[in-house]
Design a protein around this motif. Structure first.
Motif, PDB file in Angstrom:
ATOM      1  N   SER A 213       0.829  -1.206   0.000  1.00 28.78           N
ATOM      2  CA  SER A 213       0.000   0.000   0.000  1.00 28.78           C
ATOM      3  C   SER A 213       0.866   1.259   0.000  1.00 28.78           C
ATOM      4  CB  SER A 213      -0.924   0.004   1.222  1.00 28.78           C
ATOM      5  OG  SER A 213      -1.791  -1.111   1.199  1.00 28.78           O
ATOM      6  N   VAL A 214       1.965   1.229   0.745  1.00 26.20           N
ATOM      7  CA  VAL A 214       2.892   2.364   0.750  1.00 26.20           C
ATOM      8  C   VAL A 214       3.469   2.580  -0.642  1.00 26.20           C
ATOM      9  CG1 VAL A 214       5.111   3.198   1.619  1.00 26.20           C
ATOM     10  CG2 VAL A 214       3.465   2.164   3.195  1.00 26.20           C
ATOM     11  N   SER A 215       3.889   1.488  -1.292  1.00 25.50           N
ATOM     12  CA  SER A 215       4.439   1.588  -2.650  1.00 25.50           C
ATOM     13  C   SER A 215       3.396   2.121  -3.620  1.00 25.50           C
ATOM     14  CB  SER A 215       4.922   0.210  -3.116  1.00 25.50           C
ATOM     15  OG  SER A 215       5.985  -0.257  -2.323  1.00 25.50           O
ATOM     16  N   MET A 216       2.172   1.659  -3.476  1.00 22.46           N
ATOM     17  CA  MET A 216       1.070   2.072  -4.347  1.00 22.46           C
ATOM     18  C   MET A 216       0.898   3.591  -4.322  1.00 22.46           C
ATOM     19  SD  MET A 216      -2.892   0.882  -3.879  1.00 22.46           S
ATOM     20  CE  MET A 216      -3.067   1.799  -2.331  1.00 22.46           C
ATOM     21  N   LEU A 217       1.061   4.173  -3.144  1.00 19.85           N
ATOM     22  CA  LEU A 217       0.893   5.616  -2.999  1.00 19.85           C
ATOM     23  C   LEU A 217       2.166   6.389  -3.356  1.00 19.85           C
ATOM     24  CD1 LEU A 217      -1.031   5.604   0.401  1.00 19.85           C
ATOM     25  CD2 LEU A 217      -2.001   5.938  -1.880  1.00 19.85           C
TER      26      LEU A 217
ATOM     27  N   VAL B  38      -1.404  -7.498  -7.319  1.00 23.55           N
ATOM     28  CA  VAL B  38      -1.902  -7.068  -8.624  1.00 23.55           C
ATOM     29  C   VAL B  38      -2.804  -5.843  -8.483  1.00 23.55           C
ATOM     30  CG1 VAL B  38      -3.285  -7.714 -10.629  1.00 23.55           C
ATOM     31  CG2 VAL B  38      -1.722  -9.380  -9.619  1.00 23.55           C
ATOM     32  N   ALA B  39      -3.711  -5.864  -7.494  1.00 21.04           N
ATOM     33  CA  ALA B  39      -4.603  -4.726  -7.289  1.00 21.04           C
ATOM     34  C   ALA B  39      -3.813  -3.469  -6.948  1.00 21.04           C
ATOM     35  CB  ALA B  39      -5.601  -5.041  -6.178  1.00 21.04           C
ATOM     36  N   GLN B  40      -2.748  -3.609  -6.175  1.00 18.95           N
ATOM     37  CA  GLN B  40      -1.919  -2.468  -5.834  1.00 18.95           C
ATOM     38  C   GLN B  40      -1.161  -1.954  -7.053  1.00 18.95           C
ATOM     39  OE1 GLN B  40       0.363  -4.396  -2.796  1.00 18.95           O
ATOM     40  NE2 GLN B  40      -1.087  -3.924  -1.155  1.00 18.95           N
ATOM     41  N   VAL B  41      -0.749  -2.866  -7.928  1.00 19.09           N
ATOM     42  CA  VAL B  41      -0.070  -2.481  -9.168  1.00 19.09           C
ATOM     43  C   VAL B  41      -0.987  -1.610 -10.027  1.00 19.09           C
ATOM     44  CG1 VAL B  41       0.778  -3.365 -11.377  1.00 19.09           C
ATOM     45  CG2 VAL B  41       1.529  -4.432  -9.255  1.00 19.09           C
ATOM     46  N   VAL B  42      -2.234  -2.042 -10.170  1.00 17.99           N
ATOM     47  CA  VAL B  42      -3.208  -1.286 -10.965  1.00 17.99           C
ATOM     48  C   VAL B  42      -3.398   0.110 -10.381  1.00 17.99           C
ATOM     49  CG1 VAL B  42      -5.630  -1.166 -11.674  1.00 17.99           C
ATOM     50  CG2 VAL B  42      -4.389  -3.340 -11.818  1.00 17.99           C
TER      51      VAL B  42
END
Length: 327
Positions: free
Chosen positions: A165-169, A191-195
């Motif tokens: 989640s941190v990476s996603m943001l 995968v959801a975080q990648v999107v």
């Protein structure tokens, strides 16, 4: 009649299956309200909460234990349907090399960091696999191969959720000079975080990110097989049995990739299979979460956070350098 279908076995397992069904339903509802919280994340968090409160009846425990491992393996097998060799080859040799180097460096770098921190071997291997390959699904794939405690499985999944989640943001804010989609696909965990991480750059970046991410998922099979070989050599024979040379579910995963790649598996079935895969893995992760005791989890908490942070920085840095080099 197989033992699982006998009336007595059905009665024994039914309460646990009912608990999983309810938990997955709640996790799906949370995902609809908060799309950033994947059903897998919601399911494991719910499992941890239920497992640490006096709300789970003893009658549900046999069914939870029975279903967790079976759902886990079935979900990993069906994960192979999402992959095809053609998709991966479209990336080109340079990007495939970036993916391979990122996975290898992240895995072994995280293993080394775990040893330096004095963390349990099972936890370190699960975190190394999850952060380098595909998050919670990868943790689920190897938790039955390595020697570990139940609490370590949830710790690994919790770290994947937190730092993914941190990476996603963070990645969209730090992506100057590099293609965001490629970087996100090569470094973010789920995968959801990648999107979510690639979406600020547009639909084309999201499509590229997913393909790069799936190319990492392909490496789950050889990594799981390699860990199985190592564990087979390390662990003594117990009751005449040793860990299998190559787990059956890994062979099933590869078979599904082959079917998708040769167009034997109908393309129209892929989205439905993806939904089934998500349900199976969510149910399994709920079951794993119920076995976690927060008191034991707290003992390794600070060091585990350092491991997660170090692994996240490592995968992001290696992927960034690689994408810049080939981009």
């Amino acid at each position: 009649m197989p033992a699982v279908f006998r009336p007595s076995a059905v009665r024994t397992n039914l309460p646990g299956l009912a608990a999983i069904t309810l938990a997955v339903t709640i996790a799906l509802a949370v995902n609809r309200l908060l799309p950033a919280v994947s059903p897998l994340t919601g399911a494991v968090v719910l499992g941890v909460v239920v497992g640490n409160l006096p709300v789970l009846p003893d009658s549900a425990k046999p069914g939870l234990k029975w279903a967790t491992r079976r759902f886990l393996r079935a979900g990993v097998v069906l994960l192979g349907v999402q992959l095809s060799v053609a998709q991966v080859l479209q990336l080109g040799g340079g990007m495939l090399l970036v993916v391979l180097v990122t996975v290898v460096v992240t895995f072994f770098g995280t293993v080394l960091l775990g040893r330096l921190l004095g963390l349990p071997r099972g936890l370190t291997l699960m975190v190394s696999t999850g952060f380098s390959i595909c998050g919670a699904s990868a943790v689920a794939a190897v938790e039955g191969i390595v020697e570990r405690e139940e609490s370590e499985v949830a710790t690994a999944i919790g770290l994947v959720t937190l730092f993914g989640s941190v990476s996603m943001l963070a990645l969209p804010l730090l992506s100057g000079g590099v293609e965001l989609g490629m970087w996100a696909g090569a470094s973010v965990h789920e995968v959801a975080q990648v999107v979510a991480a690639a979406s600020p750059a547009g639909a084309a970046a999201v499509a590229a990110a997913v393909v790069v991410k799936l190319s990492r998922v392909v490496l789950l099979a050889p990594l799981a097989a390699g860990l199985s070989v190592v564990e087979r050599r390390r662990r003594p024979v117990v009751e005449g049995k040793r860990p299998p040379l190559i787990p059956v579910f890994v062979l099933g995963f590869l078979a599904m990739v082959a079917l998708r790649s040769t167009n034997v598996f109908p393309e129209a079935w892929v989205p439905r299979t993806k939904d089934i895969t998500g349900l199976l893995l969510a149910g399994a992760l709920f079951g794993l979460g119920t076995g976690v005791q927060l008191r034991s989890l707290a003992r390794t908490g600070p060091k585990a956070l350092v491991l997660g942070l170090g692994s996240t920085v490592l995968v992001a840095a290696v992927a960034y350098a690689g994408v810049r080099l080939v981009g």
